[in-house]
Design an enzyme around this catalytic site. Structure first.
Site, short mmCIF file in Angstrom:
data_model
loop_
_atom_site.label_atom_id
_atom_site.label_comp_id
_atom_site.label_asym_id
_atom_site.label_seq_id
_atom_site.Cartn_x
_atom_site.Cartn_y
_atom_site.Cartn_z
N GLY A 317 7.01 -8.12 14.31
CA GLY A 317 7.42 -8.68 13.03
C GLY A 317 7.97 -7.62 12.12
O GLY A 317 9.01 -7.80 11.48
N GLU A 352 2.96 -4.65 5.45
CA GLU A 352 3.49 -3.32 5.77
C GLU A 352 3.26 -2.35 4.62
O GLU A 352 3.01 -1.16 4.85
CB GLU A 352 4.98 -3.41 6.12
CG GLU A 352 5.31 -4.35 7.27
CD GLU A 352 4.46 -4.10 8.51
OE1 GLU A 352 4.19 -2.93 8.82
OE2 GLU A 352 4.08 -5.08 9.17
#
Length: 905
Positions: A317, A352
């Protein structure tokens, strides 16, 4: 790659992918001795020469990583790389300024997989070396002393499988883009170095690249020198971090810029995708995440800028490269995003970013603590959305996505403890799963309820402050949490982190008149994982009031052991439904008592709370896959009751379950007339919901997706064809390019109409990479042996001619559940390729190959997989895991079929 080479005068012969070298205890002991101690022993020569050298097999073992950590005290890298538009390979020179803990007794190895080494120098002088295609070896005689500058000149091919330095050519405009992806052990495919997380380093990079390109890494450039058709990019030294989060991205990207309270932001996308990017969303979610994390952690963002790069052919992803995060292009929709899609984007941005602190600033010592990275980022991303974003249903999405992934993974035969030994980097690759992400994130979600929210936050903050730019272990993390909360977490740690398996809880109650006389939570565990755990949950008591099933009382309770009496429930109004995980505090599977099941079945649409309805619907489908509720009964219940649902999360859940039910119905043994009726009911219901959903709504888009997965009758396929042609319209439904490909794939799946021509026509209108990938899937899914032969040839024999992304699309589409006969006709060939795939050092391709083992709901299907697993072959961990899970799913499907048969009887 050579099959053998020499290291320290000892031939190194390949013995297979996982025969990673182990170093005997005497060698490890020798590394801890000073030279004068060693010389005083009579075994000095024997100790100085390892009895077992590092194997020349791919990957890195934990044992060898420990030895190298004992050798190396500090290292920093100066890296020069030259990249171009047309070549097959790039060139580079790296200088590793290395400080050793003591004079070396064993050879030094430098990780470098799949390249060519042109020369090695130590302190400016060329030295002999050995290179076996996996690592470079330098003898101790050439590394006398404690400090050396080790230089390597090299070349390496560009990657086409998404790892290392990946090269992509845009089929629309011919532009070339590059990016890196390294976790867990591919940074050495960019440059030779010591590729393990606990040898953190500073990086000083310079890059020669085409003049119209951007070059992106962990810092912003300090100078760009123009030299004709190329530019020379010079970057300052970076902060200290692990090499798997170093990065180099380059190409003629479109760039957008913004600022997050002083932190420079940039967003990159390739030119032909730029028109679909919504930078306002990206920057808004990024700023919200920064605002939340800096306050929560009490640690300022540790790096100098923040870039986000949207890249093609990406295998995951996203990836948390320091200050240069990469994202899969799937996060860019070529139509209007649903709110769920926007939330997924916000979530991955937050995930992230959380890694910048937890993973990049403080990094696990070895891959056995991978969960420390991923679980924490998973939890923190959802917490950030719940507390500082526009999304007020973040935890509902967590429940139906991440948590269901975790529950499913924890019931598979390949479940494992959150914390587990990792012998080598191949095992680390196999552990990126629902336990590491989903279960770990879920138990972190319940931990603040157990410790206190502020105590948990303070423990996390202290952990980050104390260990900045260092490596950590699980004990470091748990110690900081326990100290902040004033609790000994040893027992909790043993139960939750070192023991595998999913517990089930159920509430049982007795009423005296209209009041509860007693209420107990019982806890069970599977026989193979018998641990009973302690955690804090809420017991929800529900009753009808004013035509709605409402929550009359939520009772917090800490349960443990086999049975816990909920004394606070005594005297409360006798409930019609009891839900023992109200608000989804706990990580546990829920069984409803008989009274609650009966009332839930009668009042599923009367339940006031959408979150509770969501959990009730999930409990129903869990009963199906557990073979307790027959599949046919669930389908009948769903199409009778789900039509009036208005909450988009519940709609998404039920529509997904109906799509899964349709797939199972293709294979379960049952009366064919009944099968036909049930599948027609699902198809008709999806079409009806698609037409009746509010124009332009997320529900409309959701039901469109379901319809294109279950349509199979001539009438439905004609509707699909007419939608594609524009001859049939549904108010508010605008077909974006990807939705058009859903329809095209459907027509090819059933060989309906001019199915081949529609692929050709669509590619003439839209020749983008995404369309070309969808065209591959549409061809591979055709129920024709020639289509299967073609793409099996490409996958198993000609794969070097294709990008990994192309092979993934083909493998995923080849055998839908209704094509079991075609799978059976080709399975011998698929199994025949197993040995070659198993010997591959490309984990990404191994993962693609596993997609060629689809659901096979038959005794033969179970046996086929068992024969491989019982053959005694040493299998790649990723392959072994996938096959064990496939056998389990095949058997689970057989159990579901038996439940239908028993019901009919």
């Amino acid at each position: 790659m050579p099959s053998s080479s020499k290291n320290n005068g000892v031939p190194m012969t390949k013995t297979g992918k996982f025969a990673l070298g182990v170093l005997c205890s005497s060698i490890l002991a020798a590394c801890s001795l000073e030279p004068n101690q060693l010389q005083s022993t009579t075994t000095a020569h024997a100790l100085a020469k390892p009895a077992v050298a590092r194997s020349d097999a791919p990957g890195l073992s934990e044992q060898y990583a420990k030895l190298r950590k004992q050798q190396i005290a500090q290292v920093d890298y100066k890296l020069s790389v030259t990249i171009d538009k047309s070549g097959d390979a790039f060139s580079g020179r790296v200088v590793a300024d290395t400080q050793f803990r003591r004079n070396l007794l064993q050879p030094l190895t430098i990780d470098f997989a799949g390249g060519e080494v042109e020369g090695v120098q130590v302190d400016g002088k060329s030295v002999p070396f050995a290179y076996n295609g996996q690592f470079i070896t330098i003898e101790p005689a050439h590394l006398k002393g404690r400090k050396h500058a080790i230089a390597v000149d090299y070349t390496h091919a560009y990657s086409n499988n998404g790892s290392g330095l990946h090269r992509f050519v845009d089929p629309v405009d011919g532009e070339v883009y590059m990016y890196t992806d390294f976790e867990p052990y591919d940074a050495n495919r960019l440059f030779p170095h010591f590729d393990q997380p606990n040898l953190k380093a500073h990086y000083t990079l310079d890059v020669t690249a085409p003049k119209d390109w951007s070059v992106i890494t962990s810092v912003r450039e300090k100078n760009i020198e123009k030299n004709g058709e190329v530019n020379h990019w010079v970057f300052p030294q970076s902060k200290k971090f692990s090499s798997y989060i170093f990065s180099l991205h380059a190409g003629p990207f479109t760039v957008w810029e913004d600022d997050a309270d002083g932190i420079p932001l940039r967003l990159f996308a390739r030119k032909t995708l730029a028109e679909y990017v919504k930078p306002d969303d990206w920057f808004t979610f990024t700023k919200q995440s920064f605002e939340f994390f800096q306050k929560y952690f009490e640690v300022d963002y540790p790096f100098v800028k923040y870039d986000q790069v949207i890249v093609p052919d990406f295998n995951a992803g996203a990836m948390e490269n320091v200050a240069a995060v990469t994202f899969n292009e799937a996060y860019v929709s070529r139509g209007e995003k649903t709110q769920a899609q926007r939330m997924r984007l916000a979530n991955v941005i937050a995930h992230e970013m959380a890694h910048m602190w937890f993973g990049d600033l403080v990094t696990m010592n070895w891959w056995d603590d991978l969960w420390l990275n991923e679980s924490f980022a998973t939890y923190m991303a959802n917490l950030s959305l719940a507390e500082n974003s526009e999304f007020d249903n973040a935890w509902e999405n967590f429940y139906q996505g991440t948590k269901q992934w975790a529950y499913g993974s924890d019931q598979l035969p390949t479940t494992h403890a959150i914390q587990l030994p990792v012998k080598n980097t191949d095992e680390a690759f196999a552990n990126f799963d629902g336990i590491t992400y989903g279960k770990g994130g879920s138990i972190l979600k319940q931990l603040p309820y157990y410790l206190g929210k502020e105590e948990f936050r303070k423990g996390v903050s202290n952990y980050l402050k104390d260990l900045s730019y260092k490596n950590s272990t699980l004990n470091d993390f748990m110690g900081h949490l326990g100290k902040a909360a004033g609790k000994n977490l040893d027992a909790w740690q043993q139960q939750w982190l070192y023991q595998a398996g999913l517990n089930t809880i159920q509430a049982s109650f007795q009423c005296d008149g209209d009041k509860i006389a007693s209420l107990t939570i019982s806890q069970t565990a599977p026989a193979e994982y018998p641990t009973l755990r302690e955690q804090r949950t809420q017991v929800g008591l529900y009753n009808m009031a004013g035509g709605k099933m409402v929550l009359s009382k939520a009772i917090p309770v800490i349960y443990k052991g086999a049975s816990t009496e909920v004394t606070a429930a005594k005297g409360e109004a006798c409930p019609q439904i009891v839900y023992p995980n109200e608000g989804d505090w706990a990580f546990a599977k829920v069984n409803l008592d008989k009274v609650s099941v009966a009332n839930m079945s009668k009042h599923i649409n009367d339940i006031e709370s959408p979150f509770t309805r969501l959990m009730m619907w999930q409990s129903l489908f869990d009963s199906v896959t557990d073979a307790k509720l027959p599949l046919d009964q669930y389908v009948s219940f769903a199409v009778s009751n789900a039509g009036s649902e208005e909450n988009i999360n519940v709609i998404r859940l039920v529509s997904s379950h109906l799509g899964t039910a349709y797939a199972y119905l293709n294979q379960v043994a049952m009366d064919d007339t009944k099968r036909t009726q049930l599948q027609l009911a699902i198809e008709s219901f999806a079409w009806q919901q698609l037409q009746s959903a509010p124009a332009g709504s997320d529900a409309q888009k959701t039901w469109f997706g379901t319809f294109t997965g279950v349509a199979h009758t001539d009438k439905a396929l004609a509707n699909a064809q007419n939608l594609l042609r524009g001859e049939l319209g549904i108010e508010g439904l605008v077909l974006d390019p990807d939705m058009r490909w859903n329809l095209i794939t459907l027509l090819n799946r059933h060989l309906y109409g001019d199915y081949a021509q529609v692929i050709k026509s669509e590619l003439e209108k839209d020749g983008s990479d995404r369309s070309q990938l969808n065209a591959i899937a549409a061809e591979a899914i055709r129920p024709q042996q020639k289509a299967k032969t073609l793409w099996l040839n490409n996958l198993l024999e000609n794969r070097d001619a294709f990008k990994l992304a192309q092979l993934k699309y083909a493998a995923s589409a080849l055998f839908p559940t209704e094509q079991r006969g075609l799978y059976e006709a080709n399975v011998e060939r698929i199994v025949g390729a197993l040995d070659e795939v198993n010997a591959s050092d490309a984990s990404e391709f191994v993962g693609t190959y596993t997609r060629l083992f689809p659901l096979n709901c038959s005794e033969q299907g179970v046996k086929q997989v068992s024969d491989i697993l019982d053959s005694g072959k040493q299998l790649n961990p990723l392959l072994e895991k996938a096959l064990k899970n496939r056998r389990y799913k095949n058997q689970q499907c057989l159990n579901m079929a038996a439940a239908i048969g028993n019901s009919a009887g």
